[in-house]
Design a protein around this motif. Sequence first.
Motif, mmCIF file in Angstrom:
data_model
loop_
_atom_site.group_PDB
_atom_site.id
_atom_site.type_symbol
_atom_site.label_atom_id
_atom_site.label_comp_id
_atom_site.label_asym_id
_atom_site.label_seq_id
_atom_site.Cartn_x
_atom_site.Cartn_y
_atom_site.Cartn_z
ATOM 1 N N CYS A 80 0.883 -1.165 0.021
ATOM 2 C CA CYS A 80 -0.170 -0.137 0.032
ATOM 3 C C CYS A 80 0.844 1.245 -0.074
ATOM 4 O O CYS A 80 0.695 2.229 -0.824
ATOM 5 C CB CYS A 80 -0.795 -0.094 1.248
ATOM 6 S SG CYS A 80 -2.274 -1.113 1.044
ATOM 7 N N ARG A 81 2.014 1.399 0.752
ATOM 8 C CA ARG A 81 2.688 2.450 0.748
ATOM 9 C C ARG A 81 3.453 2.734 -0.437
ATOM 10 O O ARG A 81 3.537 3.866 -0.759
ATOM 11 C CB ARG A 81 3.707 2.251 1.978
ATOM 12 C CG ARG A 81 4.581 3.569 2.168
ATOM 13 C CD ARG A 81 5.380 3.430 3.602
ATOM 14 N NE ARG A 81 4.966 3.062 4.706
ATOM 15 C CZ ARG A 81 4.785 1.920 5.145
ATOM 16 N NH1 ARG A 81 5.469 0.771 4.653
ATOM 17 N NH2 ARG A 81 3.860 1.757 6.241
ATOM 18 N N GLY A 82 3.800 1.927 -1.028
ATOM 19 C CA GLY A 82 4.520 1.635 -2.530
ATOM 20 C C GLY A 82 3.547 2.407 -3.600
ATOM 21 O O GLY A 82 4.017 2.882 -4.515
ATOM 22 N N ALA A 83 2.197 2.387 -3.129
ATOM 23 C CA ALA A 83 1.038 2.877 -4.128
ATOM 24 C C ALA A 83 0.784 4.133 -3.412
ATOM 25 O O ALA A 83 -0.165 4.707 -4.177
ATOM 26 C CB ALA A 83 0.141 1.737 -4.116
ATOM 27 N N GLY A 84 1.412 4.605 -2.750
ATOM 28 C CA GLY A 84 1.018 6.024 -2.077
ATOM 29 C C GLY A 84 -0.287 5.877 -1.150
ATOM 30 O O GLY A 84 -0.805 7.162 -0.839
ATOM 31 N N LEU A 85 -0.612 4.874 -0.659
ATOM 32 C CA LEU A 85 -1.692 4.766 0.361
ATOM 33 C C LEU A 85 -1.414 5.060 1.795
ATOM 34 O O LEU A 85 -0.224 4.585 2.259
ATOM 35 C CB LEU A 85 -2.486 3.459 0.060
ATOM 36 C CG LEU A 85 -3.136 3.088 -1.144
ATOM 37 C CD1 LEU A 85 -3.489 1.796 -1.456
ATOM 38 C CD2 LEU A 85 -4.339 3.942 -1.117
ATOM 39 N N PRO A 86 -2.106 5.676 2.607
ATOM 40 C CA PRO A 86 -1.708 6.012 4.004
ATOM 41 C C PRO A 86 -2.231 4.474 4.828
ATOM 42 O O PRO A 86 -3.242 4.265 4.832
ATOM 43 C CB PRO A 86 -2.449 7.022 4.352
ATOM 44 C CG PRO A 86 -3.710 6.931 3.333
ATOM 45 C CD PRO A 86 -3.282 6.600 2.063
#
Length: 321
Positions: A80-86
């Motif tokens: 998720c972080r790699g896709a810019g998700l918090p």
Amino acid sequence: MTNLQREPAKEELDELVRRHFHTAEYTAEPLSGGMINTSYRIRLADGGEYVLRIGPPDKSILLPYEAHLPGAENLFYDLCRGAGLPVPRVAAFREQAPPQRDYMFTEYLPARALCAEGRTEEEYAHLRERAGELAAKMHAITGRKFGRLTKIANGGGYDRWSEALLAECGEWAESAVRAGIFERTEAERVLAVFARFAPLLDGITEPHLVHGDLWDGNVLARDDGKEPLLWLIDGDHALFGDVNFEFAFGWMSCENFMRGYGTPPGSGRADETRKELYRLLVAANDAFAWKSEYLDAETSAARKKDALGLLSALEREAESL
């Protein structure tokens, strides 16, 4: 507490905090709401704040794929972080063989669950819409293998969606029969119906990231208006598979959520049959978990009844093919 939760001794908490933060100066406040982990809000003397989640002392009463939840959750957050998700930042985690217990430290977030009281209808509608936006971005993340992240985090996974589901059904069957929750003949019927619909399941050819437990309690929202406004949490049951696995249960499929989500996944006859298969798998898993893990025989029996009803309907549909 459930059959999975047990408060650790003060010495155990001291050791975990000292191991990762090199201090014995802290306070620990128990947190409620979880079903599997025993959780604490940890405040360090230097001002750092973390959530500590400690796994069950006995993994034998878990569903097999639940034996590696910290690694799966860490992978979910990385994806998720790699896709810019918090998502929360993981400070440390460790999976251990019993009698040692798995655990994970994550940053403490200044937020409350979407289902928390005290918000107006307008605020709740806005948060639900934003949650839909996050879910769409999460579902856009793709992988190379199908299956639970508990498998993939340990180098596993499957080339076909049907293989992933049949493998999980097989593990569930052995656990459910051994625990006396399902008869062997009932478990074999579940396996047979998934095998019968394998070609339909393999109409899903690209693995998409699915939270697997996406409801208001697993989305946190802050009330001070700062960004990020929302975080996705508790991705330890996540998987790579059909996006409709998320939508089979209606936990988040309200008008506001779908407005934020955008174009919904397919809803043709094949999609509806696949969703019935997902409902069957989750009902069967629930029947096991409510009795073995949560010590609630009444809810277990109700979920078993749901599973057998879904099973009979799918068997009738299979006969008509």
